[in-house]
Scaffold this motif. Structure first.
Motif, PDB file in Angstrom:
ATOM      1  N   VAL A  79      35.011  46.622  32.930  1.00  0.00           N
ATOM      2  CA  VAL A  79      34.534  46.884  34.295  1.00  0.00           C
ATOM      3  C   VAL A  79      32.944  47.446  34.181  1.00  0.00           C
ATOM      4  O   VAL A  79      32.509  48.182  33.512  1.00  0.00           O
ATOM      5  CB  VAL A  79      35.252  48.018  34.803  1.00  0.00           C
ATOM      6  CG1 VAL A  79      34.750  48.460  36.364  1.00  0.00           C
ATOM      7  CG2 VAL A  79      36.725  47.712  34.923  1.00  0.00           C
ATOM      8  N   PRO A  80      32.053  46.731  35.009  1.00  0.00           N
ATOM      9  CA  PRO A  80      30.984  46.950  35.082  1.00  0.00           C
ATOM     10  C   PRO A  80      30.505  47.983  36.161  1.00  0.00           C
ATOM     11  O   PRO A  80      31.649  48.482  36.929  1.00  0.00           O
ATOM     12  CB  PRO A  80      29.965  45.583  35.746  1.00  0.00           C
ATOM     13  CG  PRO A  80      31.213  44.972  36.502  1.00  0.00           C
ATOM     14  CD  PRO A  80      32.631  45.255  35.670  1.00  0.00           C
ATOM     15  N   GLY A  81      29.406  48.623  36.373  1.00  0.00           N
ATOM     16  CA  GLY A  81      28.927  49.653  37.174  1.00  0.00           C
ATOM     17  C   GLY A  81      29.370  49.403  38.743  1.00  0.00           C
ATOM     18  O   GLY A  81      29.356  50.161  39.747  1.00  0.00           O
ATOM     19  N   GLN A  82      29.094  47.846  39.052  1.00  0.00           N
ATOM     20  CA  GLN A  82      29.130  47.485  40.448  1.00  0.00           C
ATOM     21  C   GLN A  82      29.806  46.334  40.604  1.00  0.00           C
ATOM     22  O   GLN A  82      29.953  45.382  39.592  1.00  0.00           O
ATOM     23  CB  GLN A  82      27.743  47.182  40.722  1.00  0.00           C
ATOM     24  CG  GLN A  82      27.789  46.719  42.388  1.00  0.00           C
ATOM     25  CD  GLN A  82      26.270  46.560  42.722  1.00  0.00           C
ATOM     26  OE1 GLN A  82      25.285  46.289  42.068  1.00  0.00           O
ATOM     27  NE2 GLN A  82      26.197  46.643  43.970  1.00  0.00           N
ATOM     28  N   VAL A  83      30.987  46.193  41.578  1.00  0.00           N
ATOM     29  CA  VAL A  83      31.632  45.123  41.779  1.00  0.00           C
ATOM     30  C   VAL A  83      31.507  44.673  43.241  1.00  0.00           C
ATOM     31  O   VAL A  83      31.308  45.465  44.044  1.00  0.00           O
ATOM     32  CB  VAL A  83      33.109  45.272  41.476  1.00  0.00           C
ATOM     33  CG1 VAL A  83      34.089  43.927  41.847  1.00  0.00           C
ATOM     34  CG2 VAL A  83      33.225  45.722  40.180  1.00  0.00           C
ATOM     35  N   ILE A  84      31.075  43.503  43.604  1.00  0.00           N
ATOM     36  CA  ILE A  84      31.004  42.820  44.748  1.00  0.00           C
ATOM     37  C   ILE A  84      31.927  41.803  45.049  1.00  0.00           C
ATOM     38  O   ILE A  84      32.269  40.871  44.452  1.00  0.00           O
ATOM     39  CB  ILE A  84      29.554  42.374  44.968  1.00  0.00           C
ATOM     40  CG1 ILE A  84      28.509  43.369  44.633  1.00  0.00           C
ATOM     41  CG2 ILE A  84      29.265  41.853  46.576  1.00  0.00           C
ATOM     42  CD1 ILE A  84      27.034  42.760  44.517  1.00  0.00           C
ATOM     43  N   ALA A  85      32.764  41.862  46.343  1.00  0.00           N
ATOM     44  CA  ALA A  85      33.728  40.933  46.592  1.00  0.00           C
ATOM     45  C   ALA A  85      33.588  40.498  48.089  1.00  0.00           C
ATOM     46  O   ALA A  85      33.479  41.378  48.876  1.00  0.00           O
ATOM     47  CB  ALA A  85      35.054  41.703  46.396  1.00  0.00           C
ATOM     48  N   HIS A  86      33.559  39.226  48.118  1.00  0.00           N
ATOM     49  CA  HIS A  86      33.277  38.500  49.344  1.00  0.00           C
ATOM     50  C   HIS A  86      34.749  37.530  49.744  1.00  0.00           C
ATOM     51  O   HIS A  86      34.934  36.754  48.821  1.00  0.00           O
ATOM     52  CB  HIS A  86      32.323  37.430  49.520  1.00  0.00           C
ATOM     53  CG  HIS A  86      30.770  38.281  49.508  1.00  0.00           C
ATOM     54  ND1 HIS A  86      30.169  38.815  50.652  1.00  0.00           N
ATOM     55  CD2 HIS A  86      30.066  38.553  48.512  1.00  0.00           C
ATOM     56  CE1 HIS A  86      29.058  39.238  50.422  1.00  0.00           C
ATOM     57  NE2 HIS A  86      28.987  39.370  49.264  1.00  0.00           N
ATOM     58  N   GLY A  87      35.653  38.180  50.740  1.00  0.00           N
ATOM     59  CA  GLY A  87      36.721  37.509  50.888  1.00  0.00           C
ATOM     60  C   GLY A  87      36.851  35.876  51.159  1.00  0.00           C
ATOM     61  O   GLY A  87      37.511  35.260  50.670  1.00  0.00           O
ATOM     62  N   GLY A  88      35.631  35.723  51.984  1.00  0.00           N
ATOM     63  CA  GLY A  88      35.685  34.265  52.482  1.00  0.00           C
ATOM     64  C   GLY A  88      36.952  33.776  53.147  1.00  0.00           C
ATOM     65  O   GLY A  88      37.521  34.647  53.743  1.00  0.00           O
ATOM     66  N   VAL A  89      37.130  32.409  52.846  1.00  0.00           N
ATOM     67  CA  VAL A  89      38.243  31.737  53.516  1.00  0.00           C
ATOM     68  C   VAL A  89      39.649  32.111  52.778  1.00  0.00           C
ATOM     69  O   VAL A  89      40.684  32.054  53.061  1.00  0.00           O
ATOM     70  CB  VAL A  89      38.106  30.548  54.110  1.00  0.00           C
ATOM     71  CG1 VAL A  89      39.246  29.616  54.402  1.00  0.00           C
ATOM     72  CG2 VAL A  89      37.054  30.240  54.894  1.00  0.00           C
ATOM     73  N   GLY A  90      39.393  32.217  51.411  1.00  0.00           N
ATOM     74  CA  GLY A  90      40.585  32.266  50.516  1.00  0.00           C
ATOM     75  C   GLY A  90      40.965  33.699  50.105  1.00  0.00           C
ATOM     76  O   GLY A  90      41.954  33.751  49.364  1.00  0.00           O
ATOM     77  N   GLY A  91      40.192  34.740  50.079  1.00  0.00           N
ATOM     78  CA  GLY A  91      40.523  36.028  49.666  1.00  0.00           C
ATOM     79  C   GLY A  91      40.196  36.172  48.256  1.00  0.00           C
ATOM     80  O   GLY A  91      39.942  35.315  47.603  1.00  0.00           O
ATOM     81  N   VAL A  92      40.204  37.419  47.898  1.00  0.00           N
ATOM     82  CA  VAL A  92      39.950  38.136  46.837  1.00  0.00           C
ATOM     83  C   VAL A  92      40.856  39.240  46.503  1.00  0.00           C
ATOM     84  O   VAL A  92      41.031  39.925  47.353  1.00  0.00           O
ATOM     85  CB  VAL A  92      38.429  38.671  46.732  1.00  0.00           C
ATOM     86  CG1 VAL A  92      38.115  39.422  45.299  1.00  0.00           C
ATOM     87  CG2 VAL A  92      37.232  37.665  46.748  1.00  0.00           C
ATOM     88  N   LYS A  93      40.960  39.074  45.082  1.00  0.00           N
ATOM     89  CA  LYS A  93      41.962  40.228  44.597  1.00  0.00           C
ATOM     90  C   LYS A  93      41.361  40.717  43.346  1.00  0.00           C
ATOM     91  O   LYS A  93      40.988  39.810  42.431  1.00  0.00           O
ATOM     92  CB  LYS A  93      43.385  39.906  44.222  1.00  0.00           C
ATOM     93  CG  LYS A  93      44.457  41.063  43.841  1.00  0.00           C
ATOM     94  CD  LYS A  93      45.713  40.771  43.538  1.00  0.00           C
ATOM     95  CE  LYS A  93      46.633  41.710  42.885  1.00  0.00           C
ATOM     96  NZ  LYS A  93      47.895  41.378  42.839  1.00  0.00           N
TER      97      LYS A  93
END
Length: 177
Positions: A71-85
């Motif tokens: 795990v890095p110190g920062q995680v960025i997630a953009h759900g978009g149309v397909g989603g992120v888990k």
């Protein structure tokens, strides 16, 4: 004990401190007692310089985990149309705090954290889709705090502990990764 030896090798603790903590580790009877021995260690410089993990759901979705990953110190997630888990249940994390920026957008973001980890969602804008924080505040010593910021967007952001199916999988194959 490996984390303590690494800390000594990197100069984050001296040899006397290493000996003392290793002795305490050998006498420890619980995971919480072990976690307390590394909770106050300064972060390794390699972790601080690690680039953020960026996940973009796009059309087909994106995920990280449930296998082993650092795990890095920062995680960025953009759900978009397909989603992120993002599944932290088997992740290796030596940080006391992880900054997670989540943007639900059209399909949403789901974040799964192990029992014993805690989340701070006070910096999150729920947007139209909302924020569902299904975590417990029972943070074990030495475990990370997930500091969640961003926006729920249209579909929302969910942060939770493993569900029943995920728990079965974790228990049936404890060494996966």
């Amino acid at each position: 004990m490996e984390q303590l030896r690494d800390a000594a090798a990197e100069g984050r603790i001296d040899l006397d401190e290493l000996d003392s903590r290793l002795e305490q580790a050998l006498k420890s009877k619980t995971h919480a007692e072990l976690a307390a021995l590394t909770a106050d260690l300064p972060r390794p410089s390699s972790v601080e310089s690690r680039p953020p993990l960026v996940l973009k759901g796009g059309m087909h979705g994106a995920s990280r985990g449930p296998g082993r990953w650092e795990v890095p110190g920062q995680v960025i997630a953009h759900g978009g149309v397909g989603g992120v888990k993002i599944d932290f249940t088997r992740a290796a994390c030596r940080l006391r705090e992880v900054a997670v920026e989540a943007y639900g957008e059209m399909a949403g973001v789901t974040i799964v954290i192990p029992d014993g980890w805690a989340a701070d969602t006070s910096g999150m804008d729920p947007g139209v889709g909302g924020l569902k924080d299904k975590t417990t505040p029972d943070r074990l010593p030495g475990t990370p705090l997930i500091r969640l910021t961003g926006s729920g967007g249209m579909a929302g952001v969910v942060i939770r502990h493993p569900n029943r199916r995920e728990r079965r999988k974790l228990h049936s194959n404890p060494t996966q990764g």
